[in-house]
Design a protein around this motif. Structure first.
Motif: not given
Length: 310
Positions: A169, A172-173, A182
């Protein structure tokens, strides 16, 4: 005229304490299990045979124990028994009958069974190994028999997988991926977690012979883990096992609880006083120790616990 040899085992012991189990272990015998319209299955089985011993008797008659187990297993091999627990029950009842000082006789058996199955994607035929567990205890009140199996599978740790998902996470952020995308990605692609080989044991004990099929016991035990494993595996099969195990991550406790739920659903005809033993042991891949969980419970109690959830 030769002098009669003394029966030392029937004499009084120096310490008058009764013993719950006296007998022999590591007795290997061939057992032949008949199958309708199929060739019989021949097992190399290892037996343990025990009787209880009263405080006034020095020793059990080991030669008589061996004679009884030999007679019983030879007959079972010759006549083709249908269930391994019946072989144990027959032997236990013979032991009880032939030892006038005994109130309890136990016979346990383990054997390796080879089963044939198809791989999940390539549909190749392969063989798997299952350990059969059978036992019987005979008393004046009757005979209780037990049947079960110990199987091997794969588990994935939900804790380490959760940490991997958290890292994914964050990455991907940082890459500018929105939260909805996500979560959709993580839902479709299970994240890494440390995996281990798992050993599931499931046995059922009841008065007389348990009303269960050994193949059903094997299926319940195998399905309790994150994924089944196969001796032969092509690359698509390996991908299938890896994906499904990570999509179904389970703690060792989860495996036992999964077994419990499936036992209640699968074996609805078992009497309330039937005793179910469920064990899960995992060979940890990132630790030197192993993880273990188990439950031994009567069916009435198990059903009540599961009914309380709904």
């Amino acid at each position: 005229m030769s002098e009669q040899l003394p029966d030392v085992q029937a004499s009084s012991p120096d310490v008058t304490v009764g013993l719950s189990q006296v007998g022999v272990t590591g007795v290997e015998k061939l057992v032949k299990l008949a199958r309708p319209d199929k060739r019989p299955i021949v097992l190399m089985a290892e037996f343990e045979v025990f009787v209880d011993l009263p405080s006034w008797r020095k020793g059990a008659d080991m030669s008589r124990n061996m004679e009884v187990i030999d007679e019983t297993l030879e007959a079972a091999t010759r006549d083709e028994a249908y269930r391994p627990e019946d072989v144990c029950g027959d032997a236990a009842e013979r032991l009880l009958e032939k030892h006038d000082y005994t109130t309890r006789a136990e016979v346990r058996m383990e054997a390796e069974l080879m089963t044939r199955e198809q791989t999940p994607v390539s549909d190749r035929e392969t063989q798997s190994t299952v350990d059969i567990i059978a036992a019987a205890t005979a008393t004046e009140e009757g005979t209780r028999e037990e049947i079960g199996a110990r199987v091997v599978g794969m588990t994935v740790c939900p804790c380490s997988q959760g940490m991997s998902a958290a890292r994914a996470r964050n990455v991907l952020d940082d890459l500018g991926v929105d939260d909805e995308t996500t979560e959709a990605f993580l839902d479709q692609v299970p994240q890494p977690g440390h995996s281990q080989r798992g050993h599931a044991t499931l046995t059922v004990e009841s008065e007389g012979a348990p009303e269960v099929d050994l193949e059903d016991i094997i299926e319940v035990a195998r399905d309790a883990m994150s994924a089944r494993i196969y001796n032969l595996a092509k690359r698509p099969d390996e991908d299938h096992m890896t994906y499904h195990s990570h999509a179904n991550a389970k703690f060792v406790e989860d495996c036992v609880r999964s077994m419990a739920e499936d036992v209640a659903a699968k074996f609805q005809d078992l009497p309330d006083d039937a005793v179910v033993t469920m064990k899960q042991s995992n060979d940890e891949s990132i630790h030197q120790h192993n993880a273990h969980a188990e439950r031994v419970v009567e069916m009435a109690t198990l059903r009540a616990e599961l009914d309380a959830e709904h």
